[in-house]
Design a protein around this motif. Sequence first.
Motif, short mmCIF file in Angstrom:
data_model
loop_
_atom_site.label_atom_id
_atom_site.label_comp_id
_atom_site.label_asym_id
_atom_site.label_seq_id
_atom_site.Cartn_x
_atom_site.Cartn_y
_atom_site.Cartn_z
N MET A 1 0.82 -1.20 0.00
CA MET A 1 0.00 0.00 0.00
C MET A 1 0.86 1.26 0.00
O MET A 1 0.46 2.26 -0.54
N LYS A 2 2.05 1.19 0.60
CA LYS A 2 2.84 2.41 0.67
C LYS A 2 3.58 2.71 -0.63
O LYS A 2 3.93 3.85 -0.87
N THR A 3 3.77 1.73 -1.49
CA THR A 3 4.50 1.96 -2.74
C THR A 3 3.79 2.95 -3.65
O THR A 3 4.43 3.89 -4.14
N PRO A 4 2.48 2.82 -3.90
CA PRO A 4 1.82 3.83 -4.75
C PRO A 4 1.84 5.23 -4.13
O PRO A 4 1.95 6.22 -4.86
N ILE A 5 1.77 5.30 -2.82
CA ILE A 5 1.79 6.61 -2.17
C ILE A 5 3.15 7.26 -2.33
O ILE A 5 3.26 8.44 -2.66
N TYR B 1 7.52 6.64 6.48
CA TYR B 1 7.58 5.21 6.17
C TYR B 1 8.89 4.54 6.58
O TYR B 1 9.07 3.36 6.31
N GLY B 2 9.81 5.26 7.16
CA GLY B 2 11.02 4.63 7.66
C GLY B 2 12.26 5.01 6.86
O GLY B 2 12.19 5.53 5.75
N ALA B 3 13.40 4.71 7.46
CA ALA B 3 14.68 5.12 6.90
C ALA B 3 15.01 4.42 5.59
O ALA B 3 15.52 5.04 4.66
N VAL B 4 14.75 3.13 5.52
CA VAL B 4 15.09 2.38 4.31
C VAL B 4 14.24 2.85 3.13
O VAL B 4 14.74 3.06 2.02
N THR B 5 12.96 3.04 3.36
CA THR B 5 12.08 3.55 2.30
C THR B 5 12.51 4.95 1.89
O THR B 5 12.52 5.27 0.70
N GLY B 6 12.89 5.77 2.84
CA GLY B 6 13.37 7.12 2.52
C GLY B 6 14.65 7.09 1.73
O GLY B 6 14.84 7.90 0.81
N MET B 7 15.55 6.17 2.06
CA MET B 7 16.81 6.05 1.33
C MET B 7 16.56 5.63 -0.12
O MET B 7 17.13 6.20 -1.05
N LEU B 8 15.70 4.64 -0.31
CA LEU B 8 15.39 4.18 -1.66
C LEU B 8 14.65 5.26 -2.45
O LEU B 8 14.91 5.45 -3.64
N ALA B 9 13.76 5.97 -1.80
CA ALA B 9 13.04 7.05 -2.47
C ALA B 9 13.99 8.18 -2.85
O ALA B 9 13.88 8.75 -3.94
N GLY B 10 14.93 8.49 -1.99
CA GLY B 10 15.91 9.53 -2.29
C GLY B 10 16.81 9.16 -3.46
O GLY B 10 17.11 10.00 -4.31
N CYS B 11 17.22 7.91 -3.50
CA CYS B 11 18.05 7.44 -4.61
C CYS B 11 17.27 7.51 -5.92
O CYS B 11 17.77 8.00 -6.94
N ALA B 12 16.05 7.01 -5.91
CA ALA B 12 15.23 7.02 -7.13
C ALA B 12 14.91 8.44 -7.56
O ALA B 12 15.00 8.77 -8.75
N ALA B 13 14.55 9.29 -6.63
CA ALA B 13 14.20 10.68 -6.97
C ALA B 13 15.42 11.42 -7.51
O ALA B 13 15.31 12.21 -8.46
#
Length: 70
Positions: A1-5, A45-57
């Motif tokens: 559920m958090k991936t689309p958000i 959503y947490g540090a790991v999700t933030g890290m992956l989002a930052g890399c992708a963005a």
Amino acid sequence: MKTPIVIGVLAASLLLQSTIAGMSFAAGSRVNLVLVAVIYVALAYGAVTGMLAGCAAGLVQDSIAGGKIG
């Protein structure tokens, strides 16, 4: 559920960043909306999700800019 958000938040921030990039605020300061979105994702959503989002963005932002990626 958090991936689309997360994808939606990042897409919206990238779209706004690329369209209003010429706008500046008081004393010539500018807001990096992608950074604000990544911080929101990390806090929500947490540090790991933030890290992956930052890399992708960051990679998407580099590819939009037209320069070297990375």
